[in-house]
Structures are given as structure tokens and as C-alpha cells.
Write an enzyme that holds these catalytic residues in place. Structure first.
Site, PDB file in Angstrom:
ATOM      1  N   HIS A  34      47.827  34.368  62.019  1.00  0.00           N
ATOM      2  CA  HIS A  34      47.163  34.895  60.512  1.00  0.00           C
ATOM      3  C   HIS A  34      48.149  34.531  59.591  1.00  0.00           C
ATOM      4  O   HIS A  34      50.038  34.512  59.697  1.00  0.00           O
ATOM      5  CB  HIS A  34      46.335  34.907  60.322  1.00  0.00           C
ATOM      6  CG  HIS A  34      46.388  36.635  60.588  1.00  0.00           C
ATOM      7  ND1 HIS A  34      46.574  37.001  61.405  1.00  0.00           N
ATOM      8  CD2 HIS A  34      46.657  37.509  59.202  1.00  0.00           C
ATOM      9  CE1 HIS A  34      46.576  38.767  61.035  1.00  0.00           C
ATOM     10  NE2 HIS A  34      46.614  39.163  60.315  1.00  0.00           N
ATOM     11  N   HIS A  82      49.274  36.382  55.701  1.00  0.00           N
ATOM     12  CA  HIS A  82      48.668  37.073  54.608  1.00  0.00           C
ATOM     13  C   HIS A  82      49.726  36.932  53.406  1.00  0.00           C
ATOM     14  O   HIS A  82      50.835  37.066  53.261  1.00  0.00           O
ATOM     15  CB  HIS A  82      49.339  38.494  54.896  1.00  0.00           C
ATOM     16  CG  HIS A  82      47.976  39.319  55.713  1.00  0.00           C
ATOM     17  ND1 HIS A  82      46.604  39.755  55.163  1.00  0.00           N
ATOM     18  CD2 HIS A  82      47.954  38.817  57.288  1.00  0.00           C
ATOM     19  CE1 HIS A  82      45.800  40.311  55.964  1.00  0.00           C
ATOM     20  NE2 HIS A  82      46.261  39.866  57.573  1.00  0.00           N
ATOM     21  N   TYR A  89      38.410  52.301  30.637  1.00  0.00           N
ATOM     22  CA  TYR A  89      38.890  51.537  29.641  1.00  0.00           C
ATOM     23  C   TYR A  89      37.825  50.897  28.565  1.00  0.00           C
ATOM     24  O   TYR A  89      38.369  51.584  27.609  1.00  0.00           O
ATOM     25  CB  TYR A  89      40.391  50.707  30.340  1.00  0.00           C
ATOM     26  CG  TYR A  89      41.024  49.773  28.576  1.00  0.00           C
ATOM     27  CD1 TYR A  89      41.515  50.695  27.799  1.00  0.00           C
ATOM     28  CD2 TYR A  89      40.102  48.601  28.438  1.00  0.00           C
ATOM     29  CE1 TYR A  89      42.144  49.633  27.044  1.00  0.00           C
ATOM     30  CE2 TYR A  89      41.017  48.188  27.571  1.00  0.00           C
ATOM     31  CZ  TYR A  89      41.691  48.838  27.147  1.00  0.00           C
ATOM     32  OH  TYR A  89      42.979  47.745  25.409  1.00  0.00           O
ATOM     33  N   GLN A  97      37.640  52.090  24.787  1.00  0.00           N
ATOM     34  CA  GLN A  97      37.216  51.158  23.582  1.00  0.00           C
ATOM     35  C   GLN A  97      36.468  50.967  22.706  1.00  0.00           C
ATOM     36  O   GLN A  97      36.226  50.954  21.549  1.00  0.00           O
ATOM     37  CB  GLN A  97      37.926  49.682  24.067  1.00  0.00           C
ATOM     38  CG  GLN A  97      39.134  49.292  24.294  1.00  0.00           C
ATOM     39  CD  GLN A  97      40.551  49.690  23.512  1.00  0.00           C
ATOM     40  OE1 GLN A  97      40.427  49.233  22.832  1.00  0.00           O
ATOM     41  NE2 GLN A  97      40.844  50.580  23.988  1.00  0.00           N
TER      42      GLN A  97
END
Length: 144
Positions: free
Chosen positions: A61, A63, A126, A130
Site C-alpha cells: 500500500h 501512504h 477560535y 470570534q
């Protein structure tokens, strides 16, 4: 230096972890074949203006951690990389065509993709920050 990249109308940081396997998960990604697969993935990624962060070709495989511009659909990116790599590997290693690959398919259909980004808790904090900041700004306008 910012971790964001720039396009004419966007700043972006689109990082993906993509995994895919050879047809029937044959354990053929070794030696020169693995080197050619890695070289092709890097080349075809670069052609699509994507930046390979990490690449690990295992025996059965692959990645890939890659930054792909937002104007490139991830399905198009993977399709191009897998398709063009398969063509190049079959042309360079003709003996692989003798293996039982139905329809000359080097890679299995499909792939796994996951986005890599900011920690979800950091994003949530965050957003809340805000929201609080915006409410404070509105309150200051009302106080004047």
C-alpha cells in the site's frame, strides 16, 4: 513564514492523508518498482501544483500526505496520480503485465482519504473567541 499558501483569490492549507493499494493487494511495491512508484507520485503531484509532505510506499500500500490546492478536486488528483503511475509502471516493468491483473489494472479501485487540519477543539475555541469578540465590538458601538 505562514503555513498557508496563496492563490490569486484565496489563501489555503488543504492537507490530505491518502492511502491506496495495488490490485488484489499484491505485495509488489518493492525495490525498483517502489522507487518508480514514489518518483511518479512526486512528479504527477508536482504537475498538479500539489506539495508532497510525506510519502511512504509500503510493500502492499501507499501512504501519501499531500497539500492539494483547493482548485483541484481530490478525486481528480488521486485519479490522475494513480492512473498515470500505473501506466508508467506497466511501461517500465513489462513483466508485471504477466501477473494476473484483470484488465491491466495496477491499482485496486478506490482509496482512503482523510483531511488533516487544525485540532477540532482549537477550531471550536477560535469560533467561540470570534463570536465573543464580535459581541464586544457590537457592545462598544452601542455604548458610544
Amino acid at each position: 513564514m505562514s503555513r498557508f499558501k496563496k492563490l490569486s483569490h484565496a489563501i489555503w492549507h488543504c492537507q490530505y492523508h491518502i492511502v491506496w493499494v495495488p490490485k488484489y493487494r499484491f505485495r509488489i511495491l518493492t525495490g525498483r518498482v517502489a522507487e518508480e512508484v514514489a518518483r511518479c507520485i512526486r512528479t504527477f503531484s508536482e504537475q498538479q501544483k500539489a506539495e508532497v509532505i510525506e510519502l511512504n510506499v509500503q510493500i502492499d500500500h501507499v501512504h501519501l500526505l499531500v497539500m492539494v490546492p483547493p482548485k483541484v478536486a481530490i478525486s481528480d488528483f488521486v485519479g490522475t496520480v494513480k492512473g498515470r503511475t500505473a501506466i508508467r509502471v506497466f511501461n517500465k516493468f513489462r513483466e508485471l503485465k504477466q501477473k494476473p491483473y484483470r484488465g491491466n489494472h495496477f491499482w485496486a479501485r478506490g482509496y482512503c482519504v482523510d483531511t488533516v487540519g487544525l485540532d477540532a477543539e482549537k477550531i471550536r475555541a477560535y469560533v467561540l473567541y470570534q463570536e465573543r469578540r464580535e459581541k464586544r465590538a457590537e457592545q462598544l458601538k452601542l455604548d458610544v
